[in-house]
Design an enzyme around this catalytic site. Structure first.
Site, PDB file in Angstrom:
ATOM      1  N   CYS A 141       0.957  -1.144   0.095  1.00  0.00           N
ATOM      2  CA  CYS A 141      -0.108  -0.025   0.057  1.00  0.00           C
ATOM      3  C   CYS A 141       0.969   1.388   0.115  1.00  0.00           C
ATOM      4  O   CYS A 141       1.511   1.645   1.067  1.00  0.00           O
ATOM      5  CB  CYS A 141      -0.704  -0.008   1.083  1.00  0.00           C
ATOM      6  SG  CYS A 141      -2.100   1.423   1.492  1.00  0.00           S
ATOM      7  N   PHE A 262     -10.171  16.815  25.351  1.00  0.00           N
ATOM      8  CA  PHE A 262      -9.627  15.785  24.172  1.00  0.00           C
ATOM      9  C   PHE A 262      -8.353  15.315  24.318  1.00  0.00           C
ATOM     10  O   PHE A 262      -7.968  15.468  22.862  1.00  0.00           O
ATOM     11  CB  PHE A 262     -10.916  15.867  23.115  1.00  0.00           C
ATOM     12  CG  PHE A 262     -12.252  16.195  23.331  1.00  0.00           C
ATOM     13  CD1 PHE A 262     -13.208  15.167  23.639  1.00  0.00           C
ATOM     14  CD2 PHE A 262     -12.591  17.382  23.521  1.00  0.00           C
ATOM     15  CE1 PHE A 262     -14.287  15.682  23.864  1.00  0.00           C
ATOM     16  CE2 PHE A 262     -13.975  17.736  23.563  1.00  0.00           C
ATOM     17  CZ  PHE A 262     -14.897  16.798  23.890  1.00  0.00           C
ATOM     18  N   ASP A 282      -9.456  13.978  29.295  1.00  0.00           N
ATOM     19  CA  ASP A 282      -9.960  13.123  28.272  1.00  0.00           C
ATOM     20  C   ASP A 282     -10.589  12.159  28.890  1.00  0.00           C
ATOM     21  O   ASP A 282     -10.182  11.554  30.032  1.00  0.00           O
ATOM     22  CB  ASP A 282      -8.681  12.616  27.628  1.00  0.00           C
ATOM     23  CG  ASP A 282      -9.220  11.961  26.126  1.00  0.00           C
ATOM     24  OD1 ASP A 282      -8.823  12.523  25.212  1.00  0.00           O
ATOM     25  OD2 ASP A 282      -9.917  11.001  26.074  1.00  0.00           O
ATOM     26  N   CYS A 355     -11.668  16.325  12.786  1.00  0.00           N
ATOM     27  CA  CYS A 355     -11.546  15.909  11.532  1.00  0.00           C
ATOM     28  C   CYS A 355     -12.824  15.517  10.601  1.00  0.00           C
ATOM     29  O   CYS A 355     -13.066  14.701   9.812  1.00  0.00           O
ATOM     30  CB  CYS A 355     -10.899  14.192  11.916  1.00  0.00           C
ATOM     31  SG  CYS A 355     -11.752  13.161  12.794  1.00  0.00           S
TER      32      CYS A 355
END
Length: 397
Positions: A141, A262, A282, A355
């Protein structure tokens, strides 16, 4: 039965869009402006051939592209690629009432992804085939870091030892960290143990439990060396972690009191603590312990107060936010509950790394509605050739 049709646009999953008899059909591997031949099943189209290619179509660099579902965008040129990914960020913001443009697009591929999960099945080891639950067998890959070159071979060896499984890989300073997940209740750990020596692994785990560790997997974060807990979050590429950390440090500036929410295992907290005290939170208890251990064994850091806390169910309230700056790096679900408390607080600067563009838009709208000004919107492309993008933005008031 094949259909000849014209691709008019590109969907958010990177699929070409055409309209037949008033219905939209999504066709992977196609580009706007192309005349193509397809088959259709409901709203899902399958490319048979490209009759008239678009000017921005290029030859994919990987021979597996089109069969393997790991990448979706290798067939478009660089300008189109960046425009598509920029649109993934800007479009949800517009729908949320925020007309902000990406100020910088950063290639964060670096040496390739240091993390990957391959599926080990009877048909081979690799990623799922495009729109399928079948695995496409990989020999290599090209988007992975060189340290993961043998990942397909290791996954096949796992299959031979315990049967079907998902195999996660992380390249660390001290070697590969491999975590195996299987639904087989009788999977025998002793059959996996020889793989540690055979492939020179740092650590091997089965369903969250360590089987054998030759040496602790270590991740360098600024001055610190962090011992990676099994299953803890880590940015996909080393380059992205460095780029995002630099962004956070610059955005925080000279703030004397900072909270890292987080925080994970501390990629931002550990670097921020080189200059000022940091409070870190977190829900990942193992990550918090790893961060605290790294703090204790790293010279020259200011105090880091690291505490486990579920910021979804129990966010820091406005009365628990006596900070000049707050850093947020939530998972895909975003940080709505915490952002609503920030909106009521007196925090001057919020730095967001995330994200998922849709939850970023939702959370950004809450902050802007509370009087924050959004700036320095940056796209950090660590999920290369996929329809995912990392986002960084700063909010000040």
């Amino acid at each position: 039965m094949t259909i000849t049709t014209h691709i008019t646009s590109l969907g958010h999953k990177g699929e070409g869009v055409t309209e037949i008899d008033g219905f939209k059909i999504f066709v992977p591997l196609t580009l706007p402006g192309e005349m193509v031949e397809i088959t259709a099943d409901g709203d899902r189209g399958t490319l048979v051939s490209v009759l008239e290619p678009a000017a921005n179509r290029i030859t994919p660099f990987c021979p597996h592209f089109g069969a393997c579902g790991g990448c979706q965008l290798q067939h478009m040129d660089r300008a189109s690629y960046e425009a598509f990914k920029t649109g993934l960020i800007e479009t949800p913001l517009r729908f949320a009432g925020l007309d902000h443009q990406v100020t910088k697009f950063i290639d964060a591929a670096g040496n390739g992804r240091r993390r990957a999960t391959l599926h080990a099945r009877k048909e081979g080891a690799g990623y799922m085939r495009l729109r399928s639950h079948q695995v496409h067998d990989l020999d290599a890959c090209p988007i992975l870091a060189p340290e993961l070159a043998r990942a397909p071979d290791i996954a096949r060896a796992v299959m031979a030892a315990v049967g079907e499984a998902d195999v996660s890989f992380t390249a660390s300073v001290t070697g590969l960290d491999v975590a195996v997940r299987t639904e087989k209740k009788q999977a025998r750990a002793d059959r996996l143990q020889p793989l540690v020596g055979r492939f020179r692994l740092a650590r091997l785990a089965l369903n969250g439990e360590m089987i054998l560790q030759a040496q602790a997997p270590i991740i360098a974060m600024g001055r610190a060396q962090v011992e990676l807990p099994i299953g803890s979050f880590l940015q996909a590429t080393e380059a992205a972690e460095t780029i995002l950390s630099d962004y956070v440090l610059n955005a925080v500036g000279k703030a004397k009191s900072v909270a890292d929410l987080f925080c994970g295992i501390g990629p931002f907290a550990l670097r921020l603590a080189e200059q000022r005290p940091v409070s870190a939170f977190d829900s990942d208890k193992a990550g918090i312990l790893a961060l605290d251990k790294a703090r204790r064994f790293t010279k020259g850091l200011r105090e880091i107060t690291a505490k486990p806390r579920d910021l979804f169910r129990d966010p820091l309230t406005q009365f628990e936010l006596p900070y000049e700056a707050v850093v947020l790096d939530p998972p895909r679900a975003g940080a709505e509950a915490q952002v609503r408390e920030l909106a009521k607080s007196k925090v001057k600067t919020v730095v967001m790394v995330a994200c998922d563009s849709r939850t970023v838009a939702r959370d950004a709208a809450i902050l802007v509605g509370a009087g924050y000004a959004m700036s320095d919107l940056v796209a950090v492309d660590q999920f290369t050739q996929s329809t995912h993008i990392e986002i960084a933005a700063t909010f000040r008031r």
